[in-house]
Design a protein around this motif. Structure first.
Motif, PDB file in Angstrom:
ATOM      1  N   THR A 258       0.820  -1.213   0.000  1.00 44.07           N
ATOM      2  CA  THR A 258       0.000   0.000   0.000  1.00 44.07           C
ATOM      3  C   THR A 258       0.851   1.260   0.000  1.00 44.07           C
ATOM      4  O   THR A 258       0.521   2.232  -0.679  1.00 44.07           O
ATOM      5  N   ALA A 259       1.962   1.245   0.737  1.00 46.67           N
ATOM      6  CA  ALA A 259       2.842   2.420   0.732  1.00 46.67           C
ATOM      7  C   ALA A 259       3.455   2.632  -0.642  1.00 46.67           C
ATOM      8  O   ALA A 259       3.590   3.771  -1.097  1.00 46.67           O
ATOM      9  N   SER A 260       3.802   1.554  -1.322  1.00 45.72           N
ATOM     10  CA  SER A 260       4.368   1.686  -2.662  1.00 45.72           C
ATOM     11  C   SER A 260       3.378   2.324  -3.617  1.00 45.72           C
ATOM     12  O   SER A 260       3.721   3.220  -4.393  1.00 45.72           O
ATOM     13  N   GLY A 261       2.141   1.884  -3.554  1.00 53.47           N
ATOM     14  CA  GLY A 261       1.122   2.455  -4.427  1.00 53.47           C
ATOM     15  C   GLY A 261       0.815   3.899  -4.097  1.00 53.47           C
ATOM     16  O   GLY A 261       0.709   4.747  -4.988  1.00 53.47           O
ATOM     17  N   ALA A 262       0.678   4.197  -2.813  1.00 55.06           N
ATOM     18  CA  ALA A 262       0.344   5.568  -2.404  1.00 55.06           C
ATOM     19  C   ALA A 262       1.459   6.539  -2.761  1.00 55.06           C
ATOM     20  O   ALA A 262       1.204   7.634  -3.283  1.00 55.06           O
ATOM     21  N   VAL A 263       2.689   6.155  -2.501  1.00 48.92           N
ATOM     22  CA  VAL A 263       3.804   7.046  -2.809  1.00 48.92           C
ATOM     23  C   VAL A 263       4.007   7.166  -4.314  1.00 48.92           C
ATOM     24  O   VAL A 263       4.351   8.234  -4.821  1.00 48.92           O
ATOM     25  N   ALA A 264       3.768   6.094  -5.054  1.00 47.57           N
ATOM     26  CA  ALA A 264       3.895   6.171  -6.515  1.00 47.57           C
ATOM     27  C   ALA A 264       2.882   7.162  -7.073  1.00 47.57           C
ATOM     28  O   ALA A 264       3.219   7.983  -7.942  1.00 47.57           O
ATOM     29  N   VAL A 265       1.657   7.137  -6.582  1.00 45.89           N
ATOM     30  CA  VAL A 265       0.637   8.082  -7.063  1.00 45.89           C
ATOM     31  C   VAL A 265       0.999   9.501  -6.653  1.00 45.89           C
ATOM     32  O   VAL A 265       0.915  10.439  -7.464  1.00 45.89           O
TER      33      VAL A 265
ATOM     34  N   SER B  79       9.316   1.932  -7.503  1.00 43.81           N
ATOM     35  CA  SER B  79       9.745   2.032  -8.903  1.00 43.81           C
ATOM     36  C   SER B  79       8.827   1.230  -9.821  1.00 43.81           C
ATOM     37  O   SER B  79       8.490   1.682 -10.920  1.00 43.81           O
ATOM     38  N   ILE B  80       8.388   0.064  -9.366  1.00 47.32           N
ATOM     39  CA  ILE B  80       7.444  -0.728 -10.174  1.00 47.32           C
ATOM     40  C   ILE B  80       6.106   0.007 -10.263  1.00 47.32           C
ATOM     41  O   ILE B  80       5.484   0.056 -11.333  1.00 47.32           O
ATOM     42  N   GLY B  81       5.656   0.595  -9.168  1.00 46.72           N
ATOM     43  CA  GLY B  81       4.414   1.374  -9.190  1.00 46.72           C
ATOM     44  C   GLY B  81       4.511   2.572 -10.109  1.00 46.72           C
ATOM     45  O   GLY B  81       3.560   2.907 -10.826  1.00 46.72           O
ATOM     46  N   HIS B  82       5.657   3.246 -10.114  1.00 44.46           N
ATOM     47  CA  HIS B  82       5.857   4.394 -11.006  1.00 44.46           C
ATOM     48  C   HIS B  82       5.813   3.947 -12.466  1.00 44.46           C
ATOM     49  O   HIS B  82       5.204   4.615 -13.305  1.00 44.46           O
ATOM     50  N   GLU B  83       6.448   2.836 -12.766  1.00 46.21           N
ATOM     51  CA  GLU B  83       6.418   2.330 -14.146  1.00 46.21           C
ATOM     52  C   GLU B  83       5.009   1.926 -14.551  1.00 46.21           C
ATOM     53  O   GLU B  83       4.606   2.111 -15.702  1.00 46.21           O
ATOM     54  N   ALA B  84       4.242   1.378 -13.621  1.00 43.01           N
ATOM     55  CA  ALA B  84       2.858   1.010 -13.927  1.00 43.01           C
ATOM     56  C   ALA B  84       2.041   2.253 -14.263  1.00 43.01           C
ATOM     57  O   ALA B  84       1.229   2.242 -15.197  1.00 43.01           O
ATOM     58  N   LEU B  85       2.261   3.334 -13.517  1.00 40.56           N
ATOM     59  CA  LEU B  85       1.545   4.573 -13.811  1.00 40.56           C
ATOM     60  C   LEU B  85       2.010   5.200 -15.118  1.00 40.56           C
ATOM     61  O   LEU B  85       1.234   5.849 -15.819  1.00 40.56           O
ATOM     62  N   SER B  86       3.267   5.014 -15.448  1.00 39.10           N
ATOM     63  CA  SER B  86       3.807   5.599 -16.677  1.00 39.10           C
ATOM     64  C   SER B  86       3.265   4.917 -17.922  1.00 39.10           C
ATOM     65  O   SER B  86       3.331   5.474 -19.012  1.00 39.10           O
ATOM     66  N   MET B  87       2.732   3.720 -17.786  1.00 36.36           N
ATOM     67  CA  MET B  87       2.199   2.995 -18.939  1.00 36.36           C
ATOM     68  C   MET B  87       0.754   3.352 -19.242  1.00 36.36           C
ATOM     69  O   MET B  87       0.197   2.863 -20.219  1.00 36.36           O
ATOM     70  N   GLY B  88       0.143   4.171 -18.423  1.00 38.07           N
ATOM     71  CA  GLY B  88      -1.257   4.543 -18.634  1.00 38.07           C
ATOM     72  C   GLY B  88      -1.436   5.424 -19.854  1.00 38.07           C
ATOM     73  O   GLY B  88      -0.513   6.137 -20.275  1.00 38.07           O
ATOM     74  N   PRO B  89      -2.639   5.441 -20.450  1.00 38.21           N
ATOM     75  CA  PRO B  89      -2.867   6.227 -21.657  1.00 38.21           C
ATOM     76  C   PRO B  89      -2.853   7.731 -21.419  1.00 38.21           C
ATOM     77  O   PRO B  89      -2.545   8.492 -22.324  1.00 38.21           O
ATOM     78  N   GLN B  90      -3.171   8.190 -20.198  1.00 35.49           N
ATOM     79  CA  GLN B  90      -3.193   9.620 -19.934  1.00 35.49           C
ATOM     80  C   GLN B  90      -1.830  10.153 -19.506  1.00 35.49           C
ATOM     81  O   GLN B  90      -1.709  11.296 -19.135  1.00 35.49           O
ATOM     82  N   HIS B  91      -0.819   9.329 -19.583  1.00 32.38           N
ATOM     83  CA  HIS B  91       0.510   9.721 -19.145  1.00 32.38           C
ATOM     84  C   HIS B  91       1.149  10.619 -20.190  1.00 32.38           C
ATOM     85  O   HIS B  91       1.196  10.300 -21.363  1.00 32.38           O
ATOM     86  N   HIS B  92       1.632  11.757 -19.759  1.00 32.23           N
ATOM     87  CA  HIS B  92       2.362  12.652 -20.644  1.00 32.23           C
ATOM     88  C   HIS B  92       3.829  12.312 -20.543  1.00 32.23           C
ATOM     89  O   HIS B  92       4.347  12.080 -19.456  1.00 32.23           O
TER      90      HIS B  92
END
Length: 171
Positions: A8-15, A67-80
């Motif tokens: 949960t901390a990984s996800g929260a901090v990644a967001v 880092s894995i959470g950040h990469e997961a967010l970077s793969m989203g379609p709304q990612h600039h």
């Protein structure tokens, strides 16, 4: 407990760090599903691994999870497309040791609370029950159970045989 906390901390901090760096603050759709899956995966991995390095191993697990959470967010379609900003990097670098200290403190606190409850129960004369160990089943009872399973029917499948043999003859 450690696996849930690290996941949960990984996800929260990644967001949070992703939002500070200019990315999508509230992930939706595929990015959210990927983030939840990766956080669950890192939580399961952390829960199955026995920590040997104490605080340093917890910090390493948090860093990998973020880092894995950040990469997961970077793969989203709304990612600039943007680089890792200083605010995002600073958020990750601060969150790793702070999160590790908080997780270790929670583990120590829970351990102390359980110990004090056990001591309190002993003082009251209500000793905690020993761990339940299943009693072995005697061999003769296992043989009876196996015989019942093997011989539970006639072994033939199909409709019952008619009582009148003339019904079996062709007309």
């Amino acid at each position: 407990m450690r696996g849930v906390a690290v996941g949960t901390a990984s996800g929260a901090v990644a967001v949070a760090a992703h939002g500070l760096g200019g990315g999508a603050v509230a992930p939706t759709g595929a990015a959210l599903a990927l983030l939840l899956a990766t956080c669950a995966l890192i939580g399961v991995v952390v829960a199955t691994v026995r920590p040997r390095g104490g605080l340093l191993s917890t910090m390493a697990m948090l860093a990998v999870g973020q880092s894995i959470g950040h990469e997961a967010l970077s793969m989203g379609p709304q990612h600039h497309q943007h680089g890792v900003g200083t605010a995002m990097l600073a958020a990750h670098l601060v969150a790793v040791p702070v999160g590790a200290v908080l997780i270790r403190a929670a583990e120590i606190g829970v351990r102390r609370a359980v110990t004090s409850v056990r001591r309190f129960l002993v003082v009251l004369g209500l000793e905690p029950l020993p761990p339940h160990r299943p009693t072995p089943v005697p061999v003769h009872q296992r043989a009876v159970a196996l015989r019942l399973l093997v011989s539970s029917g006639s072994g033939l499948r199909g409709p019952p045989c008619p009582q009148n043999p003339s019904l079996l003859a062709p007309a």
